[in-house]
Scaffold this motif. Sequence first.
Motif, PDB file in Angstrom:
ATOM      1  N   LEU A  51      46.532  24.056  42.754  1.00  0.00           N
ATOM      2  CA  LEU A  51      47.435  25.105  43.226  1.00  0.00           C
ATOM      3  C   LEU A  51      47.001  26.507  42.776  1.00  0.00           C
ATOM      4  O   LEU A  51      46.988  27.455  43.574  1.00  0.00           O
ATOM      5  N   LEU A  52      46.612  26.645  41.507  1.00  0.00           N
ATOM      6  CA  LEU A  52      46.322  27.985  40.957  1.00  0.00           C
ATOM      7  C   LEU A  52      45.190  28.718  41.686  1.00  0.00           C
ATOM      8  O   LEU A  52      45.328  29.910  41.962  1.00  0.00           O
ATOM      9  N   PRO A  53      44.055  28.048  42.009  1.00  0.00           N
ATOM     10  CA  PRO A  53      43.000  28.788  42.728  1.00  0.00           C
ATOM     11  C   PRO A  53      43.482  29.357  44.068  1.00  0.00           C
ATOM     12  O   PRO A  53      43.115  30.474  44.441  1.00  0.00           O
ATOM     13  N   LYS A  54      44.340  28.595  44.772  1.00  0.00           N
ATOM     14  CA  LYS A  54      44.857  29.078  46.059  1.00  0.00           C
ATOM     15  C   LYS A  54      45.788  30.274  45.853  1.00  0.00           C
ATOM     16  O   LYS A  54      45.757  31.236  46.626  1.00  0.00           O
ATOM     17  N   LEU A  55      46.637  30.202  44.812  1.00  0.00           N
ATOM     18  CA  LEU A  55      47.553  31.322  44.529  1.00  0.00           C
ATOM     19  C   LEU A  55      46.766  32.560  44.119  1.00  0.00           C
ATOM     20  O   LEU A  55      47.090  33.683  44.511  1.00  0.00           O
ATOM     21  N   LYS A  56      45.710  32.353  43.332  1.00  0.00           N
ATOM     22  CA  LYS A  56      44.865  33.468  42.876  1.00  0.00           C
ATOM     23  C   LYS A  56      44.199  34.138  44.082  1.00  0.00           C
ATOM     24  O   LYS A  56      44.169  35.364  44.201  1.00  0.00           O
ATOM     25  N   ALA A  57      43.676  33.303  44.982  1.00  0.00           N
ATOM     26  CA  ALA A  57      42.998  33.835  46.176  1.00  0.00           C
ATOM     27  C   ALA A  57      43.974  34.605  47.072  1.00  0.00           C
ATOM     28  O   ALA A  57      43.598  35.565  47.743  1.00  0.00           O
ATOM     29  N   ARG A  81      39.300  30.350  32.488  1.00  0.00           N
ATOM     30  CA  ARG A  81      39.123  31.810  32.439  1.00  0.00           C
ATOM     31  C   ARG A  81      40.154  32.563  33.287  1.00  0.00           C
ATOM     32  O   ARG A  81      39.841  33.564  33.919  1.00  0.00           O
ATOM     33  N   TYR A  82      41.380  32.051  33.313  1.00  0.00           N
ATOM     34  CA  TYR A  82      42.478  32.793  33.936  1.00  0.00           C
ATOM     35  C   TYR A  82      43.121  33.661  32.865  1.00  0.00           C
ATOM     36  O   TYR A  82      43.444  33.179  31.781  1.00  0.00           O
ATOM     37  N   LEU A  83      43.343  34.952  33.159  1.00  0.00           N
ATOM     38  CA  LEU A  83      43.997  35.834  32.187  1.00  0.00           C
ATOM     39  C   LEU A  83      45.507  35.580  32.215  1.00  0.00           C
ATOM     40  O   LEU A  83      46.089  35.430  33.288  1.00  0.00           O
ATOM     41  N   ASP A  86      48.457  47.861  37.779  1.00  0.00           N
ATOM     42  CA  ASP A  86      47.041  47.491  37.880  1.00  0.00           C
ATOM     43  C   ASP A  86      46.704  46.330  36.944  1.00  0.00           C
ATOM     44  O   ASP A  86      45.555  46.136  36.566  1.00  0.00           O
ATOM     45  N   SER A  87      47.712  45.535  36.571  1.00  0.00           N
ATOM     46  CA  SER A  87      47.503  44.460  35.592  1.00  0.00           C
ATOM     47  C   SER A  87      46.565  43.378  36.138  1.00  0.00           C
ATOM     48  O   SER A  87      46.632  43.008  37.311  1.00  0.00           O
ATOM     49  N   ASP A  88      45.695  42.871  35.261  1.00  0.00           N
ATOM     50  CA  ASP A  88      44.784  41.790  35.674  1.00  0.00           C
ATOM     51  C   ASP A  88      45.306  40.425  35.221  1.00  0.00           C
ATOM     52  O   ASP A  88      44.645  39.411  35.389  1.00  0.00           O
ATOM     53  N   ARG A  89      46.505  40.393  34.619  1.00  0.00           N
ATOM     54  CA  ARG A  89      47.088  39.116  34.172  1.00  0.00           C
ATOM     55  C   ARG A  89      47.557  38.322  35.383  1.00  0.00           C
ATOM     56  O   ARG A  89      48.270  38.841  36.231  1.00  0.00           O
ATOM     57  N   PHE A  90      47.186  37.040  35.422  1.00  0.00           N
ATOM     58  CA  PHE A  90      47.486  36.207  36.586  1.00  0.00           C
ATOM     59  C   PHE A  90      48.672  35.265  36.312  1.00  0.00           C
ATOM     60  O   PHE A  90      49.521  35.050  37.168  1.00  0.00           O
TER      61      PHE A  90
END
Length: 449
Positions: free
Chosen positions: A305-311, A337-339, A363-367
């Motif tokens: 699930l997470l890779p799809k949400l990230k994309a 390596r997910y922040l 502009d946060s890079d936290r996922f």
Amino acid sequence: MGLGKTIQSIAFLQEVYNVGVRGPFLVIAPLSTITNWEREFNTWTEMNSIVYHGSLASRQMIQQYEMYCKDSRGRLIPGAYKFDALITTFEMILSDCPELREIEWRCVIIDEAHRLKNRNCKLLDSLKHMDLEHKVLLTGTPLQNTVEELFSLLHFLEPSQFPSEAEFLKDFGDLKTEEQVQKLQAILKPMMLRRLKEDVEKNLAPKQETIIEVELTNIQKKYYRAILEKNFSFLSKGAGHTNMPNLLNTMMELRKCCNHPYLINGAEEKILAEFRESCHHHVPPDFHLQAMVRSAGKLVLIDKLLPKLKAGGHKVLIFSQMVRCLDILEDYLIQKRYLYERIDGRVRGNLRQAAIDRFSKPDSDRFVFLLCTRAGGLGINLTAADTCIIFDSDWNPQNDLQAQARCHRIGQSKAVKVYRLITRNSYEREMFDKASLKLGLDKAVLQSM
């Protein structure tokens, strides 16, 4: 939840202040929210608010310089205070601070007041010893399990109007007829200001909850069966004398098994050893990650699930009941390596707000934000996220609703998706079905008011 209870309460105190009631006012709130309370006081009012929390030394410093007015000889002036509003935590009230008991408070505001639902809780006992002229309770979930909890809140507010629990329960204990419900609503109406999201924000994005049933992996099935059969010889393989599995609470062990078998004492070493053997000495570089993911059905799903949400540019909140389960998820996020950010009961108050601010920056890079349902599910604003994953459900369904409301609240511009992970044909499924019935009480009494 997320309807501006904080701002409304501060506006009420400012209005009272303008009329000439100059305090002192007391605000009691969960640790995660006190920084936000102070921020809102400073933003919207001219009142001097102070936060009273921390070690004994830091509290003594606050008393010395921020609390009391002194005359030219350095003696305290009775009834004269430098502050208008004092913000503190439930823990400070529980720790029985005599300096707070000595003050005659003109008004107290208790945030997340469902903490008072148990008649015999120490918090209620501590508050009874304080001089509180006017009381305001803030909660998004006043009715959680039973009508008795509602009586506890009403008795605290108006002890003279609601003196006897027995009489209250005789009238409303079973709530079988519509007449009883209407009578209870008539009592509540003058005491309760209730607003729903749709009353306040017509354009709030919708919330969609999806229950995802997850299969147990073969490893989980072995442990699940062993726990049910109390098969000690299987469970103790890989465990030393210090970390033997505890089967006194079978239901808790089954919940752990549904979340991740690593939560069972001694299981991690055994699973890693078996996985290493199955690799036939060709151990992959991400050996620990693969073993961790393949051991639990829920983590297999999260991994997909997470890779799809990230994309898709989404930001995710993951809630769990168990701190050790968050440890496993944190380990997974580091290896992938997910922040991320994290709040549980061990994270101190000032660090909690800093984590929220880092996650919420434009502009946060936290996922991902990992949150413990009880510590991170109350009062905080995380509208930067638009996806909420309930990794394991709470016995009290209102706690899960509170958790979802961290991102589905006013200020949320995106549609919110909630994924609730439940293990198929397990104790977890049965527990969720039973817990869901409790929402009927809230719906019957409050939703139709």
